[in-house]
Enzyme design. Structure first.
Site, mmCIF file in Angstrom:
data_model
loop_
_atom_site.group_PDB
_atom_site.id
_atom_site.type_symbol
_atom_site.label_atom_id
_atom_site.label_comp_id
_atom_site.label_asym_id
_atom_site.label_seq_id
_atom_site.Cartn_x
_atom_site.Cartn_y
_atom_site.Cartn_z
ATOM 1 C CE LYS A 199 4.312 -0.812 7.887
ATOM 2 N NZ LYS A 199 4.415 -0.764 6.446
ATOM 3 C CD GLU A 225 7.907 -7.347 -1.666
ATOM 4 O OE1 GLU A 225 7.018 -6.500 -1.704
ATOM 5 O OE2 GLU A 225 8.137 -8.030 -0.647
ATOM 6 N N GLY A 247 7.253 -9.000 3.259
ATOM 7 C CA GLY A 247 6.448 -10.140 2.856
ATOM 8 C C GLY A 247 5.038 -10.121 3.389
ATOM 9 N N GLY A 248 4.688 -9.016 4.083
ATOM 10 C CA GLY A 248 3.313 -8.893 4.581
ATOM 11 C C GLY A 248 2.301 -9.027 3.458
ATOM 12 C CB ALA A 263 10.006 -2.455 5.022
ATOM 13 C CG ASP A 264 5.699 -6.205 6.289
ATOM 14 O OD1 ASP A 264 4.671 -5.545 6.048
ATOM 15 O OD2 ASP A 264 6.138 -7.074 5.516
ATOM 16 C CB SER A 283 -0.948 -0.005 1.205
ATOM 17 O OG SER A 283 -0.211 -0.067 2.406
HETATM 18 C C1 5RP Z 1 4.786 -7.085 0.338
HETATM 19 C C2 5RP Z 1 5.658 -6.312 1.260
HETATM 20 C C3 5RP Z 1 5.263 -4.920 1.542
HETATM 21 O O1 5RP Z 1 6.237 -4.080 1.039
HETATM 22 C C4 5RP Z 1 5.146 -4.734 3.017
HETATM 23 O O2 5RP Z 1 4.192 -5.672 3.488
HETATM 24 C C5 5RP Z 1 4.706 -3.332 3.383
HETATM 25 O O3 5RP Z 1 3.425 -3.101 2.868
HETATM 26 P P1 5RP Z 1 2.600 -1.797 3.212
HETATM 27 O O4 5RP Z 1 3.334 -0.647 2.598
HETATM 28 O O5 5RP Z 1 1.246 -2.053 2.601
HETATM 29 O O6 5RP Z 1 2.517 -1.682 4.722
HETATM 30 O O7 5RP Z 1 6.654 -6.782 1.748
HETATM 31 O O8 5RP Z 1 5.225 -8.396 0.240
#
Ligand code: 5RP
Length: 223
Positions: free
Chosen positions: A122, A104, A96-97, A84-85, A28
């Protein structure tokens, strides 16, 4: 209220210059980066080639008219921008969320420069509050799941609509609820050596910059 994801997405696009091969992240936050690249192509005549990190980002980029190549068609990527998470003070992180960790990591590993765009939530002192995604081949996945259970890694299969989630590369994801990862490199090595694991969401030593969204304006943290 300012959209902090949009703010960092637009800021990161400033690092993209004419002629570059650009890794387009997933999620997102990366969404806004990709939108901004699309806008710059349309309005400023920016000339770049994108390399996407998921089927979702490919669809978005195509809709925006961003010229694309696959990672197999290029030798390297100039800059990749992704979300990133979790990010720790050493610029290691969990991704990987959104389930796209494999593509990636392949794109990030082939990039001269990697930038993560995140909001403040984060940034963590120690990785692990976010469940660590581990992409595994379907064959033997239940067996591997039990091995993770025995090790006390609190595994769960990633689910979607009541079914086991299947990645773009047709694998499963097992999320490990580790709470605190004391030694990320050691765990990464262990997972790298585990048969059946295709890739894991520990990104170590791949990132040069983190752009953090803040109400007063984006903060760029460099390594
Ligand atoms: C997808 C990811 C995303 O980059 C990660 O989950 C962050 O997503 P967001 O910006 O929606 O919080 O690793 O595999």
């Amino acid at each position: 209220m300012t959209n902090l994801k949009q703010q960092v997405g637009i800021k990161a696009a400033e690092f993209v210059k004419d002629g570059m091969i650009v890794g387009l992240g997933t999620g997102s936050t990366a969404y806004y980066f990709v939108q901004e690249i699309g806008r710059r192509i349309q309005e400023e005549g920016l000339n770049i080639t994108g390399v996407t990190t998921s089927s979702g980002t490919t669809a978005q980029a195509r809709e925006l008219g961003i010229p694309l190549k696959s990672i197999d068609e290029v030798d390297y990527v100039d800059v990749t921008v992704d979300g990133a998470d979790e990010v720790d003070p050493s610029f290691n992180g969990i991704k990987g969320g959104g389930g796209a960790l494999l593509m990636e990591k392949v794109v990030a590993s082939n990039s001269k420069d990697c930038i993560w765009i995140v909001d403040e939530s984060k940034l963590v002192d120690c990785l692990g509050s976010f469940k660590l995604p581990v992409e595994v081949v379907q064959y033997g996945a239940q067996n591997l799941f039990r091995k993770f259970q025995t090790k006390g890694y609190n595994p769960s299969f990633r689910m979607k609509d009541g079914e086991i989630f299947v990645t773009d590369q047709v694998n499963y994801i097992i999320d490990l609820d580790l709470k605190k990862i004391q030694d990320a490199e050691k765990l990464a090595d262990e997972l790298d050596r585990t048969v059946g694991v295709v890739e894991h969401g520990l990104f170590i030593g791949l990132i040069s910059k983190v752009i953090v969204g803040r109400p007063e304006g984006p903060e760029i943290i460099e390594k």
